[in-house]
Design a protein around this motif. Structure first.
Motif, short mmCIF file in Angstrom:
data_model
loop_
_atom_site.label_atom_id
_atom_site.label_comp_id
_atom_site.label_asym_id
_atom_site.label_seq_id
_atom_site.Cartn_x
_atom_site.Cartn_y
_atom_site.Cartn_z
N PHE A 170 72.61 -35.73 61.71
CA PHE A 170 71.43 -34.97 62.34
C PHE A 170 72.56 -33.75 61.98
CE2 PHE A 170 68.07 -32.65 63.11
CZ PHE A 170 67.47 -32.38 62.78
N ILE A 171 71.47 -32.72 60.41
CA ILE A 171 72.65 -31.34 61.08
C ILE A 171 71.43 -29.68 60.79
CG2 ILE A 171 74.10 -32.43 59.95
CD1 ILE A 171 73.42 -31.02 57.16
N GLY A 172 70.09 -30.67 61.06
CA GLY A 172 68.96 -29.54 60.51
C GLY A 172 68.76 -29.33 62.54
N PRO A 181 70.96 -29.44 42.53
CA PRO A 181 70.60 -29.21 43.06
C PRO A 181 69.05 -29.87 43.78
CG PRO A 181 70.43 -27.85 40.34
CD PRO A 181 71.34 -29.37 40.28
N ARG A 182 68.80 -29.38 44.42
CA ARG A 182 67.74 -30.59 45.48
C ARG A 182 66.75 -30.00 44.64
NH1 ARG A 182 71.22 -29.26 49.16
NH2 ARG A 182 70.59 -26.80 49.92
N PRO A 183 65.83 -31.67 44.41
CA PRO A 183 64.84 -32.10 43.28
C PRO A 183 63.32 -31.14 44.42
CG PRO A 183 65.60 -33.57 43.47
CD PRO A 183 67.15 -32.97 44.46
N GLY A 195 82.01 -25.53 56.64
CA GLY A 195 82.23 -25.37 55.08
C GLY A 195 81.26 -26.26 54.09
N MET A 196 80.78 -25.70 53.14
CA MET A 196 79.69 -26.87 52.45
C MET A 196 80.21 -26.44 50.55
SD MET A 196 76.43 -24.84 54.95
CE MET A 196 76.58 -23.89 53.95
N SER A 197 79.32 -25.72 50.09
CA SER A 197 79.56 -26.71 48.78
C SER A 197 80.36 -25.12 47.86
CB SER A 197 78.65 -26.68 47.61
OG SER A 197 77.50 -27.96 47.97
N GLY A 198 80.04 -23.84 48.63
CA GLY A 198 80.06 -23.33 48.21
C GLY A 198 81.38 -22.26 49.12
N SER A 237 72.61 -35.04 51.99
CA SER A 237 71.89 -35.77 51.09
C SER A 237 69.69 -34.96 51.90
CB SER A 237 72.01 -37.43 51.23
OG SER A 237 71.32 -37.53 52.76
N LYS A 238 70.14 -34.04 52.41
CA LYS A 238 68.20 -33.62 53.07
C LYS A 238 67.98 -33.21 50.50
CE LYS A 238 70.02 -28.75 52.42
NZ LYS A 238 70.73 -28.36 53.74
N GLY A 239 66.40 -33.67 51.07
CA GLY A 239 65.81 -33.41 49.74
C GLY A 239 66.15 -34.56 48.39
N VAL A 294 83.56 -31.37 56.04
CA VAL A 294 82.92 -30.32 55.08
C VAL A 294 81.86 -31.32 54.64
CG1 VAL A 294 84.71 -29.21 54.67
CG2 VAL A 294 84.69 -31.42 53.27
N ARG A 295 80.73 -30.49 55.34
CA ARG A 295 78.98 -30.91 54.74
C ARG A 295 79.12 -30.34 53.21
NH1 ARG A 295 79.26 -27.65 58.75
NH2 ARG A 295 77.38 -26.43 58.14
N VAL A 296 78.89 -31.29 52.47
CA VAL A 296 78.36 -31.15 50.42
C VAL A 296 77.51 -31.41 50.32
CG1 VAL A 296 79.38 -30.86 49.13
CG2 VAL A 296 80.59 -30.23 50.55
N GLY A 297 76.42 -30.57 50.17
CA GLY A 297 74.91 -30.87 49.49
C GLY A 297 74.89 -30.62 47.54
N THR A 298 74.46 -29.56 47.64
CA THR A 298 73.92 -29.39 45.59
C THR A 298 75.56 -30.03 44.88
OG1 THR A 298 74.69 -26.91 46.39
CG2 THR A 298 72.32 -27.68 46.22
N ALA A 299 76.80 -29.14 45.18
CA ALA A 299 78.21 -29.47 44.55
C ALA A 299 78.32 -31.15 43.84
CB ALA A 299 79.79 -28.85 45.47
N GLU A 329 71.23 -35.11 57.12
CA GLU A 329 69.94 -34.85 56.95
C GLU A 329 69.64 -33.84 57.99
OE1 GLU A 329 67.69 -36.45 54.60
OE2 GLU A 329 69.21 -37.59 53.17
N ASN A 330 68.64 -33.36 57.46
CA ASN A 330 68.32 -31.59 58.60
C ASN A 330 66.85 -32.28 58.45
OD1 ASN A 330 69.99 -30.91 55.89
ND2 ASN A 330 69.74 -28.72 57.34
N TYR A 331 65.79 -33.31 57.97
CA TYR A 331 64.71 -33.02 57.90
C TYR A 331 64.04 -34.99 58.98
CZ TYR A 331 64.43 -29.16 55.46
OH TYR A 331 65.48 -27.96 55.04
C1 LIG Z 1 71.71 -27.84 53.24
C2 LIG Z 1 73.04 -27.97 54.30
C3 LIG Z 1 74.11 -28.23 53.73
C4 LIG Z 1 74.99 -28.06 52.44
O1 LIG Z 1 74.53 -27.28 51.37
P1 LIG Z 1 75.16 -26.79 50.65
O2 LIG Z 1 74.80 -25.85 49.54
O3 LIG Z 1 74.12 -27.49 49.39
O4 LIG Z 1 75.92 -27.45 50.39
C5 LIG Z 1 75.39 -27.99 54.79
N1 LIG Z 1 74.86 -27.75 56.25
C6 LIG Z 1 74.42 -28.14 56.72
C7 LIG Z 1 73.88 -27.45 58.30
C8 LIG Z 1 73.06 -27.68 55.72
O5 LIG Z 1 71.94 -27.62 56.27
#
Ligand SMILES: *Cc1c(COP(=O)(O)O)cnc(C)c1O
Length: 232
Positions: A82-84, A229-231, A204-207, A39-41, A220-225, A60-62
């Motif tokens: 925390f993933i940042g 897109p992050r605002p 593994g992420m969105s792509g 959910s970052k951004g 798996v860590r999925v954001g944009t999918a 979250e990264n920040y």
């Molecule tokens: C932003 C981020 C993701 C998510 O990436 P998307 O391509 O938006 O799914 C996963 N892992 C880490 C560590 C990130 O920083």
């Protein structure tokens, strides 16, 4: 939850969970695969909406952004990861505000985290981040550093070692992350022989989440999918 707007490439939660489940069964895997919604951004309202649809774990990264969002969402039953990149001066706050830390990559942070974890809370669950493509610009320990880092975490009662995390460079190895994912699985299996409590391989992420699941991801860590897109 709202239906995804056409053209943004968003997948709704139910469809995403079905794709995760499909990849898991196609790979013949029996253990569950968890979804971390990154959910970052994204505003707190977007987290609330997914929570209402049944999602619990958010990444979250920040630190500042995350703590503000956690404040807005206080009272909801949420699990924060925390993933940042973790700076030493921020590590105490991470130990106080999160349930999981996925990006531990240096031994000197271990005592800082352990000391800051509030005594009444359950241990901070920790994944060790591995720099699996040997990209010098990125965070993550080398595979050689893993045994010592794992032993340091395992020796701290305030921390619970649960596994490994990787963020392979999408363009490494001709754009196919599978070889990196497979190397991560081998590292995970060998570390799990020393540390039987390990149950989480985060990759593994969105792509590329389906490829990651095929190679053994359990989270798996999925954001944009999921969010679009992050605002900003
Ligand atoms: C932003 C981020 C993701 C998510 O990436 P998307 O391509 O938006 O799914 C996963 N892992 C880490 C560590 C990130 O920083």
């Amino acid at each position: 939850m709202s239906t995804p707007s056409p053209g943004t490439g968003r997948i709704d939660l139910e469809t995403l969970l079905a794709r995760i489940e499909g990849a898991r069964t196609a790979a013949g895997r029996t253990e569950p695969v968890r979804l971390l919604a990154v959910s970052k951004g994204q505003p707190a309202a977007a987290v609330r909406e997914l929570h209402q649809a049944g999602q619990r774990a958010f990444g979250e990264n920040y630190l500042q952004e995350a703590v503000a969002k956690q404040g807005e969402l206080a009272g909801l039953d949420l699990e924060w990861h925390f993933i940042g990149h973790l700076q030493s001066k921020k590590s105490a706050e991470v130990a106080r505000h999160f349930d999981w830390l996925q990006s531990l990559d240096r031994i000197k942070l271990v005592p800082l985290l352990a000391r800051a974890r509030p005594p009444g809370r359950e241990p901070l669950k920790v994944l060790l981040q591995v720099n699996i493509d040997a990209e010098s610009s990125k965070s993550g320990c080398t595979p050689d550093q893993l045994p010592a880092l794992a032993a340091a975490v395992a020796a701290e009662p305030a921390l619970a070692l649960r596994g490994l995390m990787a963020l392979p460079e999408p363009d490494a190895e001709g754009g196919d992350p599978r070889a990196a994912f497979a190397r991560m699985r081998a590292l995970f299996e060998s570390l799990a022989r020393e540390h039987p409590g390990l149950d989480t391989l985060s990759m593994g992420m969105s792509g590329d989440f389906e490829a990651a699941i095929a190679e053994g991801a359990t989270l798996v860590r999925v954001g944009t999918a999921l969010f679009g897109p992050r605002p900003g």
